[in-house]
Structure formats: structure tokens, C-alpha cells
Scaffold this motif. Structure first.
Motif, PDB file in Angstrom:
ATOM      1  N   UNK A   1      54.883   9.902  45.148  1.00 51.14           N
ATOM      2  CA  UNK A   1      53.229   9.190  45.495  1.00 51.14           C
ATOM      3  C   UNK A   1      52.390   9.590  44.126  1.00 51.14           C
ATOM      4  N   UNK A   2      51.963  10.812  44.450  1.00 49.12           N
ATOM      5  CA  UNK A   2      50.558  11.438  43.778  1.00 49.12           C
ATOM      6  C   UNK A   2      51.580  11.462  42.057  1.00 49.12           C
ATOM      7  N   UNK A   3      52.869  11.666  41.895  1.00 47.08           N
ATOM      8  CA  UNK A   3      53.891  11.729  40.781  1.00 47.08           C
ATOM      9  C   UNK A   3      53.680  12.889  40.076  1.00 47.08           C
ATOM     10  N   UNK A   4      53.806  14.091  40.992  1.00 48.25           N
ATOM     11  CA  UNK A   4      53.790  15.571  40.985  1.00 48.25           C
ATOM     12  C   UNK A   4      54.536  16.477  41.593  1.00 48.25           C
ATOM     13  N   UNK A   5      54.798  17.585  41.485  1.00 50.54           N
ATOM     14  CA  UNK A   5      55.308  18.907  42.075  1.00 50.54           C
ATOM     15  C   UNK A   5      54.671  19.649  41.582  1.00 50.54           C
ATOM     16  N   UNK A   6      55.041  20.386  42.490  1.00 49.67           N
ATOM     17  CA  UNK A   6      53.866  21.674  43.159  1.00 49.67           C
ATOM     18  C   UNK A   6      55.073  23.119  43.320  1.00 49.67           C
ATOM     19  N   UNK A   7      54.787  23.484  41.593  1.00 50.51           N
ATOM     20  CA  UNK A   7      55.516  24.736  42.049  1.00 50.51           C
ATOM     21  C   UNK A   7      55.143  26.031  42.293  1.00 50.51           C
ATOM     22  N   UNK A   8      56.007  27.144  42.982  1.00 49.05           N
ATOM     23  CA  UNK A   8      55.439  28.374  43.626  1.00 49.05           C
ATOM     24  C   UNK A   8      56.663  29.431  42.768  1.00 49.05           C
TER      25      UNK A   8
END
Length: 143
Positions: free
Chosen positions: A118-125
Motif C-alpha cells: 500500500x505504501x509502495x515500498x520494501x524494507x530490507x534488513x
């Protein structure tokens, strides 16, 4: 009494500034580690559109205090070598006439990747030397 009043006040200032006191030392609270010549992390961004031929999709990659921007067309791939262990946020901007159909990443354990369609993103650790490839697929409305 003055000494007791000053210590909690100091602790509040320190907590608000993003610094933690631990065992008598001060440590900065951050998701960014400094660049390291021993770190060889890479983030690969791939763009796919349906139907093919879409152009000018804007992306932002953020980690720590760093921000990089890119513009990709259908079929484009760009590789960012970060030389940093960090938490990375990769976001695609809204594009007229297209909706973001999917985000798919490979190269890292699934629990280290958070998808936020929905926020058009991916968070990568990314705290190990790896290459992570993320494909953003957009579809044209009405096609």
C-alpha cells in the motif's frame, strides 16, 4: 536535591536526542552503520511493466542519513553497492495510469524483508554481505 533534579533532566534530553546511556558509555541509536570496505552489500532494482514499454518510474533508496534516487523504464535494472550494513527502505513513487501490482525480492531470508505494497515500498534488513534483488511490477489501468 539539585543533583537529583539534573540527572533525570539530562536523561530526558539524551533520550530525545537519540542517544542511549549504557554501562557508563554513550551510544548513538541508529539504523546506519558507517561504510566499510569489508562490506559488499548490493541492492538491485528491477522494473517491469504490463504491458511492456512503461517509462519514467521514480524510486528512492534510503538508509541511515543517505538517500539515492533513480528513474527506471520497463526492463531496466540498476545496482546500488552500499558498502553499509543497515536497514534500507526502497520506495517507488506513484505513477499516473499505473498501479503497483507486486514487489518481489530475492537473495535474503524472508524474515529480513518487509513488503508494504500500500505504501509502495520494501524494507530490507541487510546486515550481512548479500545481493538483494527487488522487482517492482506495475500494470497499466484498463490494460
Amino acid at each position: 536535591m539539585k543533583g537529583r533534579v539534573g540527572v533525570p533532566f539530562l536523561a530526558v534530553i539524551i533520550a530525545l536526542s537519540g542517544v542511549m546511556l549504557l554501562a557508563g558509555g554513550a551510544f548513538a541509536a541508529s539504523n546506519h552503520e558507517p561504510s566499510s570496505p569489508d562490506c559488499h552489500n548490493k541492492i538491485v532494482i528491477k522494473k517491469v511493466t504490463e504491458p511492456s514499454g512503461g517509462s519514467n518510474f521514480d524510486f528512492t533508496l534510503k538508509w541511515g542519513t543517505n538517500t539515492k534516487t533513480y528513474t527506471l523504464n520497463d526492463g531496466d535494472t540498476i545496482t546500488e553497492t552500499t558498502n553499509s550494513y543497515s536497514i534500507f527502505t526502497l520506495t517507488e513513487a506513484v505513477k499516473a495510469d499505473y498501479y503497483l501490482k507486486s514487489i518481489a525480492c530475492s537473495g535474503l531470508a524472508a524474515y529480513k524483508i518487509t513488503y508494504d505494497l500500500p505504501n509502495r515500498r520494501v524494507i530490507i534488513n541487510l546486515n550481512v554481505d548479500k545481493t538483494v534483488t527487488c522487482t517492482f511490477t506495475n500494470a497499466r489501468y484498463g490494460k
